[in-house]
Design a protein around this motif. Structure first.
Motif, PDB file in Angstrom:
ATOM      1  N   GLN A 215       0.849  -1.188   0.000  1.00 46.69           N
ATOM      2  CA  GLN A 215       0.000   0.000   0.000  1.00 46.69           C
ATOM      3  C   GLN A 215       0.886   1.239   0.000  1.00 46.69           C
ATOM      4  O   GLN A 215       1.847   1.323   0.776  1.00 46.69           O
ATOM      5  CB  GLN A 215      -0.909   0.019   1.225  1.00 46.69           C
ATOM      6  CG  GLN A 215      -1.962  -1.064   1.237  1.00 46.69           C
ATOM      7  CD  GLN A 215      -1.427  -2.413   1.712  1.00 46.69           C
ATOM      8  OE1 GLN A 215      -0.648  -2.477   2.643  1.00 46.69           O
ATOM      9  NE2 GLN A 215      -1.864  -3.486   1.057  1.00 46.69           N
TER      10      GLN A 215
ATOM     11  N   SER B 189       3.504   0.440   3.036  1.00 47.64           N
ATOM     12  CA  SER B 189       3.247  -0.569   4.050  1.00 47.64           C
ATOM     13  C   SER B 189       3.011  -1.896   3.350  1.00 47.64           C
ATOM     14  O   SER B 189       2.782  -1.950   2.153  1.00 47.64           O
ATOM     15  CB  SER B 189       2.027  -0.200   4.890  1.00 47.64           C
ATOM     16  OG  SER B 189       0.876  -0.106   4.075  1.00 47.64           O
TER      17      SER B 189
ATOM     18  N   ASN C  22      10.446   3.195   5.399  1.00 53.73           N
ATOM     19  CA  ASN C  22       9.559   2.731   4.325  1.00 53.73           C
ATOM     20  C   ASN C  22       8.981   3.891   3.534  1.00 53.73           C
ATOM     21  O   ASN C  22       7.778   3.903   3.198  1.00 53.73           O
ATOM     22  CB  ASN C  22       8.424   1.863   4.882  1.00 53.73           C
ATOM     23  CG  ASN C  22       8.877   0.470   5.264  1.00 53.73           C
ATOM     24  OD1 ASN C  22      10.063   0.178   5.249  1.00 53.73           O
ATOM     25  ND2 ASN C  22       7.943  -0.368   5.614  1.00 53.73           N
ATOM     26  N   THR C  23       9.821   4.851   3.217  1.00 54.07           N
ATOM     27  CA  THR C  23       9.334   6.070   2.574  1.00 54.07           C
ATOM     28  C   THR C  23      10.254   6.486   1.429  1.00 54.07           C
ATOM     29  O   THR C  23      11.476   6.395   1.544  1.00 54.07           O
ATOM     30  CB  THR C  23       9.222   7.213   3.597  1.00 54.07           C
ATOM     31  OG1 THR C  23       8.342   6.815   4.657  1.00 54.07           O
ATOM     32  CG2 THR C  23       8.667   8.473   2.947  1.00 54.07           C
TER      33      THR C  23
END
Length: 127
Positions: free
Chosen positions: A3, A25, A77-78
């Protein structure tokens, strides 16, 4: 499944800056190379920037080279898109996308090469 959620869009004057973020995610973020694309009404989605899984390789569209910078923080996670010297023609909905590193030999600048997409964030640059 991955996602993706983009944030950071908005209204800015020409010459200004914005930083877009895309939080991922789901499955392991390191398993994906990431891209940014943009789209305006009536036009096809166009490539903006690409970064491989560890940030070692980046690619940019000629129209943004020298003004935009893509980066990623795997611990968070970016993926980011720092946009400077913005122009009215940069106005678009910006999308982040993820491409599995297991998929090789694809053209990195076309949307069809990416497995997952966010919903986009609007960037409007006023003249």
């Amino acid at each position: 499944q991955v996602q993706l959620v983009e944030t950071g869009g908005g209204l800015v004057q020409a010459g200004g800056s914005l930083r877009l973020s895309c939080a991922a995610s789901g499955r392991t973020f390191r398993s994906y190379a990431m891209g940014w694309f943009r789209q305006t009404p009536g036009k096809e989605r166009e490539f903006v920037a690409y970064i491989d899984w560890d940030g070692g390789i980046t690619l940019y569209a000629d129209s943004v080279k020298g003004r935009f910078t893509i980066s990623r923080d795997n611990a968070k996670n970016t993926v980011y898109l720092q946009m400077t010297s913005l122009k009215p023609e940069d106005t678009a909905v910006y999308y982040c996308a993820a491409k599995s590193v297991a998929v090789r030999g694809v053209v990195l600048t076309i949307p069809a090469s990416y497995n997952y997409w966010g919903r986009g964030t609007q960037v409007t640059v006023s003249s």
